[in-house]
Design a protein around this motif. Structure first.
Motif, PDB file in Angstrom:
ATOM      1  N   THR A 110       0.834  -1.210   0.000  1.00 44.20           N
ATOM      2  CA  THR A 110       0.000   0.000   0.000  1.00 44.20           C
ATOM      3  C   THR A 110       0.867   1.258   0.000  1.00 44.20           C
ATOM      4  O   THR A 110       0.594   2.202  -0.741  1.00 44.20           O
ATOM      5  CB  THR A 110      -0.941   0.012   1.217  1.00 44.20           C
ATOM      6  N   ASP A 111       1.917   1.284   0.820  1.00 41.83           N
ATOM      7  CA  ASP A 111       2.810   2.443   0.850  1.00 41.83           C
ATOM      8  C   ASP A 111       3.486   2.642  -0.503  1.00 41.83           C
ATOM      9  O   ASP A 111       3.608   3.773  -0.983  1.00 41.83           O
ATOM     10  CB  ASP A 111       3.868   2.284   1.943  1.00 41.83           C
ATOM     11  N   VAL A 112       3.938   1.556  -1.113  1.00 42.58           N
ATOM     12  CA  VAL A 112       4.577   1.643  -2.432  1.00 42.58           C
ATOM     13  C   VAL A 112       3.578   2.155  -3.454  1.00 42.58           C
ATOM     14  O   VAL A 112       3.897   3.032  -4.275  1.00 42.58           O
ATOM     15  CB  VAL A 112       5.170   0.279  -2.853  1.00 42.58           C
ATOM     16  N   CYS A 113       2.369   1.646  -3.399  1.00 44.55           N
ATOM     17  CA  CYS A 113       1.303   2.070  -4.312  1.00 44.55           C
ATOM     18  C   CYS A 113       1.123   3.582  -4.266  1.00 44.55           C
ATOM     19  O   CYS A 113       1.094   4.251  -5.302  1.00 44.55           O
ATOM     20  CB  CYS A 113       0.004   1.354  -3.919  1.00 44.55           C
ATOM     21  N   MET A 114       1.015   4.127  -3.075  1.00 49.24           N
ATOM     22  CA  MET A 114       0.804   5.573  -2.917  1.00 49.24           C
ATOM     23  C   MET A 114       2.058   6.367  -3.298  1.00 49.24           C
ATOM     24  O   MET A 114       1.959   7.437  -3.893  1.00 49.24           O
ATOM     25  CB  MET A 114       0.408   5.904  -1.474  1.00 49.24           C
ATOM     26  N   GLU A 115       3.222   5.836  -2.991  1.00 47.43           N
ATOM     27  CA  GLU A 115       4.471   6.550  -3.270  1.00 47.43           C
ATOM     28  C   GLU A 115       4.712   6.728  -4.766  1.00 47.43           C
ATOM     29  O   GLU A 115       5.287   7.728  -5.195  1.00 47.43           O
ATOM     30  CB  GLU A 115       5.660   5.819  -2.647  1.00 47.43           C
ATOM     31  N   VAL A 116       4.296   5.760  -5.578  1.00 48.37           N
ATOM     32  CA  VAL A 116       4.547   5.858  -7.016  1.00 48.37           C
ATOM     33  C   VAL A 116       3.430   6.565  -7.771  1.00 48.37           C
ATOM     34  O   VAL A 116       3.508   6.709  -8.985  1.00 48.37           O
ATOM     35  CB  VAL A 116       4.835   4.469  -7.650  1.00 48.37           C
ATOM     36  N   GLY A 117       2.382   7.003  -7.064  1.00 43.57           N
ATOM     37  CA  GLY A 117       1.381   7.839  -7.717  1.00 43.57           C
ATOM     38  C   GLY A 117       0.019   7.224  -7.950  1.00 43.57           C
ATOM     39  O   GLY A 117      -0.858   7.886  -8.495  1.00 43.57           O
ATOM     40  N   PHE A 118      -0.186   5.986  -7.557  1.00 45.71           N
ATOM     41  CA  PHE A 118      -1.519   5.400  -7.676  1.00 45.71           C
ATOM     42  C   PHE A 118      -2.347   5.838  -6.476  1.00 45.71           C
ATOM     43  O   PHE A 118      -1.831   5.954  -5.367  1.00 45.71           O
ATOM     44  CB  PHE A 118      -1.452   3.869  -7.729  1.00 45.71           C
ATOM     45  N   SER A 119      -3.625   6.058  -6.668  1.00 45.46           N
ATOM     46  CA  SER A 119      -4.478   6.467  -5.549  1.00 45.46           C
ATOM     47  C   SER A 119      -5.362   5.326  -5.074  1.00 45.46           C
ATOM     48  O   SER A 119      -6.061   5.460  -4.077  1.00 45.46           O
ATOM     49  CB  SER A 119      -5.344   7.667  -5.955  1.00 45.46           C
ATOM     50  N   SER A 120      -5.312   4.193  -5.765  1.00 46.04           N
ATOM     51  CA  SER A 120      -6.138   3.048  -5.407  1.00 46.04           C
ATOM     52  C   SER A 120      -5.282   1.782  -5.410  1.00 46.04           C
ATOM     53  O   SER A 120      -4.614   1.480  -6.404  1.00 46.04           O
ATOM     54  CB  SER A 120      -7.285   2.897  -6.419  1.00 46.04           C
ATOM     55  N   LEU A 121      -5.319   1.050  -4.318  1.00 45.93           N
ATOM     56  CA  LEU A 121      -4.569  -0.199  -4.230  1.00 45.93           C
ATOM     57  C   LEU A 121      -5.075  -1.218  -5.249  1.00 45.93           C
ATOM     58  O   LEU A 121      -4.297  -1.949  -5.848  1.00 45.93           O
ATOM     59  CB  LEU A 121      -4.636  -0.768  -2.810  1.00 45.93           C
ATOM     60  N   GLY A 122      -6.375  -1.244  -5.467  1.00 54.22           N
ATOM     61  CA  GLY A 122      -6.947  -2.169  -6.450  1.00 54.22           C
ATOM     62  C   GLY A 122      -6.440  -1.889  -7.861  1.00 54.22           C
ATOM     63  O   GLY A 122      -6.067  -2.805  -8.594  1.00 54.22           O
ATOM     64  N   THR A 123      -6.433  -0.625  -8.244  1.00 56.18           N
ATOM     65  CA  THR A 123      -5.933  -0.255  -9.571  1.00 56.18           C
ATOM     66  C   THR A 123      -4.453  -0.570  -9.680  1.00 56.18           C
ATOM     67  O   THR A 123      -3.996  -1.118 -10.688  1.00 56.18           O
ATOM     68  CB  THR A 123      -6.178   1.243  -9.838  1.00 56.18           C
TER      69      THR A 123
END
Length: 144
Positions: free
Chosen positions: A79-92
């Motif tokens: 989840t942290d990696v997801c947000m750090e690279v610019g995605f706003s949704s873990l599912g996406t």
């Protein structure tokens, strides 16, 4: 003296460089088109013709490439990696990561760090293929 095609390519490279530098920020086609000094529709067509994929797909792939590095080298949560690279949704993020890499982020992380080989080999081995299908939009399931 530069030709019109050279000027166009230079502006497209400026927009692609902006994606590379600001991949974790919210980027949209109108903003990138302004960098390239063209209309949004013309920018999408020109970018695809020059680089073989749409600006959105290129942005997603760059984000996944960075996520691959972070997952293999750090101990941050998916989840942290997801947000750090610019995605706003873990599912996406998980869907796009799986489409690009071929496995979910958690499975990719379990493989551990890259083996000690020259960096150029490791980067070539770890880089996601550009020929994998990454859907631009989620299409509904076909009717039976």
């Amino acid at each position: 003296m530069t030709t019109a095609a050279e000027d166009s390519n230079r502006r497209l490279l400026r927009a692609r460089d902006a994606i590379d530098a600001h991949y974790a920020e919210p980027l949209d086609v109108p903003t990138l088109a302004r960098i390239a000094l063209v209309s949004p529709a013309h920018f999408i067509r020109s970018f695809r013709a020059a680089f073989g994929e749409t600006p959105y797909r290129y942005l997603q792939r760059r984000r996944v490439e960075r996520a691959m590095f972070l997952l293999r080298t750090g101990d941050r949560s998916v989840t942290d990696v997801c947000m750090e690279v610019g995605f706003s949704s873990l599912g996406t993020f998980s869907r796009v990561f799986r489409d690009v890499v071929g496995e979910p982020p958690s499975a990719y992380r379990r493989r551990g760090p890259l083996p000690p080989v020259p960096t150029c080999f490791a980067m070539a081995w770890a880089r996601p293929a550009t020929d994998r299908a990454v859907s631009e939009k989620r299409s509904p399931d076909p009717a039976p």
